[in-house]
Scaffold this active site. Structure first.
Site, PDB file in Angstrom:
ATOM      1  CG  HIS A  21      -2.041  -0.925   1.153  1.00  0.00           C
ATOM      2  ND1 HIS A  21      -3.261  -0.620   0.604  1.00  0.00           N
ATOM      3  CD2 HIS A  21      -2.119  -2.207   1.545  1.00  0.00           C
ATOM      4  CE1 HIS A  21      -4.050  -1.678   0.676  1.00  0.00           C
ATOM      5  NE2 HIS A  21      -3.369  -2.656   1.242  1.00  0.00           N
ATOM      6  CE  LYS A  40      -5.297  13.967   0.548  1.00  0.00           C
ATOM      7  NZ  LYS A  40      -5.578  12.759  -0.199  1.00  0.00           N
ATOM      8  NE  ARG A  41      -2.568   7.405   7.227  1.00  0.00           N
ATOM      9  CZ  ARG A  41      -1.949   6.236   7.166  1.00  0.00           C
ATOM     10  NH1 ARG A  41      -1.160   5.846   8.141  1.00  0.00           N
ATOM     11  NH2 ARG A  41      -2.113   5.458   6.124  1.00  0.00           N
ATOM     12  CE  LYS A  77      -1.369  10.605   3.436  1.00  0.00           C
ATOM     13  NZ  LYS A  77      -2.109   9.760   2.473  1.00  0.00           N
ATOM     14  CB  THR A  82      -9.671   5.739  -1.186  1.00  0.00           C
ATOM     15  OG1 THR A  82      -9.198   5.938   0.146  1.00  0.00           O
ATOM     16  CG2 THR A  82      -9.096   4.463  -1.753  1.00  0.00           C
ATOM     17  CE  LYS A 117     -13.390   6.861   0.815  1.00  0.00           C
ATOM     18  NZ  LYS A 117     -12.486   6.841   1.964  1.00  0.00           N
TER      19      LYS A 117
HETATM   20  C1  4GP Z   1      -2.499   3.964   2.053  1.00  0.00           C
HETATM   21  C2  4GP Z   1      -1.913   4.798   0.921  1.00  0.00           C
HETATM   22  O1  4GP Z   1      -1.164   5.867   1.461  1.00  0.00           O
HETATM   23  C3  4GP Z   1      -3.030   5.327   0.048  1.00  0.00           C
HETATM   24  O2  4GP Z   1      -2.506   5.984  -1.058  1.00  0.00           O
HETATM   25  C4  4GP Z   1      -3.922   4.170  -0.409  1.00  0.00           C
HETATM   26  O3  4GP Z   1      -5.049   4.675  -1.071  1.00  0.00           O
HETATM   27  C5  4GP Z   1      -4.385   3.368   0.786  1.00  0.00           C
HETATM   28  O4  4GP Z   1      -3.274   2.893   1.524  1.00  0.00           O
HETATM   29  C6  4GP Z   1      -5.207   2.158   0.409  1.00  0.00           C
HETATM   30  O5  4GP Z   1      -4.517   1.360  -0.493  1.00  0.00           O
HETATM   31  N1  4GP Z   1      -1.450   3.407   2.870  1.00  0.00           N
HETATM   32  C7  4GP Z   1      -1.617   3.250   4.184  1.00  0.00           C
HETATM   33  C8  4GP Z   1      -0.466   2.657   4.912  1.00  0.00           C
HETATM   34  O6  4GP Z   1      -2.640   3.556   4.766  1.00  0.00           O
HETATM   35  O7  4GP Z   1      -0.558   2.528   6.148  1.00  0.00           O
HETATM   36  O8  4GP Z   1       0.525   2.314   4.251  1.00  0.00           O
END
Ligand code: 4GP
Length: 807
Positions: A346, A532-533, A538, A640, A644
């Protein structure tokens, strides 16, 4: 179900549980009674789904994830059971608000961000497609912290989500399993010459599952999300007589992400990973044995998915059970394991590719460690003749005294996927390139998707109604039918209806902002959203820099023709991520400065909403005009929230990163504001090592003024944080190339401002975003996982047609 029946059920639950009449009930009591009614509505289907699965013996997928972020379940369960409208009407008739009752539910926040939310979207889609697929994770007593701002700083408070109990879960004591930790394991040869592990010392903790029904969308399919909680095994009670000894045990499933900046936290984290993996794998093997098939056929009935590296121990744990408990020869056990396992990556951020010191492994899970050593040894041996030693040494599992979890997951799986086209390509060409050379056939892409029912039907009822009256209701089952909206791109009546729905949502958000922050915002301003986080890559800071530029423009020329804008942020910073917290403080102080500056005349407002979570996202997203997707190209695996926000008609301002590229391809350049470096350009800078932040700073006076504002006293109360930001940009050469992208970002923002001023055009762009968002439904993503990776099919014994998801 008729309204009257629902009312009767509700009344009888209120009597049973609280001995009260409806008229006396508080929202809390109504919530609990209604949730119990909902549960009873699917109880039968849940047990029927399980029975059918056993009878049909169909292949099932198990999604192992250390995070799940389902959010609140009441309304989504009502929707999926086809009861939402009835419940809403009933509550209205009774002069209650269903929303107020739903609000009582605690947001189930057992995750951080994208990864956990995706896991929950997949749970919803699996059930809605009638596919046999279950979740496996940890039942943390405390979810992700509750965020408060004190003097603009993030403060973390515990999220005690279980305090009032969790109505949806069912404790399954009879399905508990034992988890072995520690001790020493010796390999002793038995009479057949086979080495058998003999364990000395160590301890056993009990894993007790709590199951939650995952309700399919109007198809009677109920899958299971199984979350494990730790307990003292009955036989060990005497060893845990003191509160302290119990506490150390209970710590195991107390919190998501224990503070792993110290040894104790690290150990807890590894123990957590083994805990839910071992518990899940044991329960899967137990289930499989009930089917009476030889273990060698396991991959025909079972698929296990490793969601990110945290559950990578699935590989060694399944090996352990097959070897030690079921006496399979190594080669057979390995062949089964690789066929059963699959893995998703991810992120390309190096810090997320977990590595553990081998000493910790030996201490916590000695038998798994032995097995991993042997997997590693055989890996080197097997490929020695085909590949160079250097390549194998880079890809082996144990390197420099550390266990590389991603390597374990890749070597032990038949499928490795990324989460958007660009990300999957980068895995092949850069991040996991060495593995791609060895296992090219394992690599594939599965672009992420979203739970469209939650993000449209539940979160945005005003827009859902416009869609129903304009294109009919088929989009509710088949998201690709949103395309029908394209026929109305030039229809002023439909465009106006869309604008009205957006305004309604903005008014609701404006009210929430007023109530929670005291800040008044004008719903006719542009609502510009970044949720987002908080992470440097980001680039929330780039957003802030543009806000400062607009601020200076207005200071210089108060009548500048800028359409009023409200910049809305939602973001949590990891508790130990110092720089991200500094940025939160900076954003809050910039907000203070701008919101109180009378010369700005309310043309700009900055709002940072506390405690961003799924429920807050449901409020913000329907009200967004602009979606900020501005990570440095190559860094965001997919994203994601971009999908949305698009679905809800927001117009995206984006770099060509992650799934933004696929969004651009779906809607065309004219319906998205693209800016910034491309991934190739970013990599060219890396290759040539010639990025100079200072050069950009030096040549652009606008940029200079913005960057200087962090340290020259323009923004009060950020002496320390402002300096950190300034240094990160200039002294440490701007790791995420904000200074390079600043100008093109401002240009793109200017284009957005112009487009908004032409409302007809803006609404048409917004319409195109909605119309093209169907392809990002997680139903399609999950269908692709089901076909290509898991090879699972809809439950044959299904009573209703499963939701179709053919593209
Ligand atoms: C997140 C990614 O940062 C994000 O781009 C992606 O949409 C999401 O996973 C789902 O695939 N990664 C994480 C992580 O949340 O903890 O690595």
């Amino acid at each position: 179900m008729e309204k009257a029946t629902l009312q009767e059920l509700l009344e009888s639950r209120l009597k049973d549980i609280f001995s009260i009449e409806i008229a006396e009930a508080s929202p809390q009591e109504l919530f609990l009674a209604l949730a119990n009614v909902v549960k009873s509505c699917y109880a039968n289907d849940w047990s029927q789904t399980r029975k059918n699965l056993l009878v049909e013996q169909q292949k099932q997928a198990y999604y192992f994830s250390i995070e799940f972020l389902p959010g609140k379940l009441l309304k989504s369960n009502l929707l999926n059971l086809g009861l939402l409208d009835t419940a809403e009407e009933l509550f209205e008739e009774l002069s209650f608000s269903l929303d107020e009752v739903a609000e009582v539910e605690k947001d189930m926040a057992l995750g951080n961000g994208g990864l956990g939310r995706l896991a929950s979207c997949f749970m919803d889609s699996l059930a809605s497609l009638g596919l046999p697929g279950n979740g496996n994770g940890i039942r943390y007593n405390y979810g992700l912290f509750k965020q408060k701002f004190v003097d603009g700083h993030q403060v973390e408070l515990p999220d005690d989500w279980l305090r009032a109990g969790n109505v949806w879960e069912v404790r399954k004591e009879s399905k508990a399993v034992d988890i072995q930790y520690g001790g020493e394991v010796y390999l002793i040869e038995d009479e057949n010459g086979r080495l058998r592990p003999e364990r000395h010392g160590g301890y056993v903790w009990r894993a007790v599952p709590y199951d939650t029904g995952m309700v399919g969308y109007q198809n009677d399919m109920i899958n299971t999300l199984r979350l494990w909680s730790v307990e003292v095994p009955a036989a060990e009670e005497a060893n845990y007589a003191t509160i302290e000894s119990r506490r150390s045990l209970e710590d195991l499933t107390a919190v998501l992400y224990p503070d792993d900046s110290n040894e104790r936290g690290k150990k807890t984290r590894l123990m957590q990973e083994y805990f839910f993996v071992s518990a899940g794998i044991q329960s899967i093997v137990r289930y499989y044995l009930k089917l009476n098939h030889p273990l060698t056929m396991m991959s025909e009935k079972i698929a296990i998915h490793i969601n990110d590296t945290h559950p990578a121990l699935c590989v060694s744990e399944l090996m352990r059970l097959l070897l030690d408990d079921h006496d399979l020869p190594w080669e057979q056990a390995w062949a089964i394991t690789v066929k059963v396992m699959s893995y998703t990556n991810h992120t390309i951020m190096a810090e997320a590719l977990e590595k553990w010191p081998i000493d910790l492994f030996k201490e916590v899970i000695p038998r798994n460690y032995q097995i991993i050593e042997e997997i590693d040894r055989r890996y080197l041996e097997e490929y020695a003749e085909v590949h160079e030693a250097a390549l194998l040494n880079r890809t082996r599992i144990i390197i420099n005294g550390q266990v590389h979890m991603a390597h374990l997951a890749i070597i032990g799986s038949h499928s490795v996927n990324g989460v958007a086209k660009l990300h999957s390509d980068l895995l092949k060409s850069v991040v996991l390139h060495d593995f791609y050379l060895i296992f090219p056939e394992r690599f594939n892409n599965k672009t992420n998707g979203i739970a469209q029912r939650r993000w449209m039907q539940l979160a945005n009822q005003p827009l859902s109604k416009v869609l129903d009256t304009t294109i009919g209701k088929s989009w509710r089952h088949n998201p690709q039918d949103l395309q029908l909206l394209k026929n109305y791109q030039e229809d002023p009546t439909v465009l106006q209806r869309l604008a009205d729905a957006k305004l309604t949502n903005k008014q609701a958000l404006a009210e929430y902002i007023q109530q929670t922050t005291g800040i008044e915002v004008d719903p006719t301003a542009i609502f510009d959203v970044q949720i987002k986080r908080l992470h440097a890559y980001k680039r929330q800071l780039l957003n802030v820099m543009h806000i400062l530029k607009l601020y200076f423009d207005l200071k210089d020329e108060p009548q500048a023709p800028i359409h009023p804008r409200v910049f809305i942020f939602g973001a949590k910073a990891a508790p130990s991520y110092h720089y991200a917290k500094a940025i939160i403080k900076v954003i809050n102080e910039v907000a203070n400065l701008i919101n109180h500056d009378p010369t700005i005349n309310d043309k700009l407002k900055v709002v940072f909403l506390e405690n961003y979570n799924v429920t807050l996202a449901e409020r913000i997203i329907p009200a967004a005009d602009v979606s900020e997707q501005i990570s440095l190209a190559s860094k965001e695996a997919s994203g994601t929230s971009n999908m949305k926000l698009m679905l809800n008609g927001a117009v995206t301002i984006a770099t060509l990163d992650g799934a933004n590229i696929e969004i651009r391809d779906a809607i065309g350049d004219e319906n998205i504001a693209i800016f910034g470096l491309t991934e190739e350009e970013v990599y060219a800078y890396y290759a040539q090592q010639n990025y100079s932040a200072y050069a950009f700073y030096e040549e652009d006076p606008v940029l200079q003024r913005v960057v200087n504002a962090f340290i020259d006293g323009t923004i009060p109360n950020i002496e320390r944080e402002g300096r950190e930001v300034f240094d990160s940009l200039l002294k440490y050469n701007d790791e995420y190339f904000l200074l390079k992208d600043f100008k093109s970002y401002c240009d793109a923002q200017y284009r957005v401002d112009l487009a908004y001023k032409d409302q007809q055009r803006w609404q048409a762009i917004s319409l195109m975003n909605i119309a093209n968002a169907g392809k990002f439904s997680a139903d399609y993503t999950v269908q692709n996982y089901a076909d290509d990776i898991w090879q699972i099919e809809p439950l044959y014994a299904h009573v209703k047609e499963p939701n179709s998801a053919s593209l």
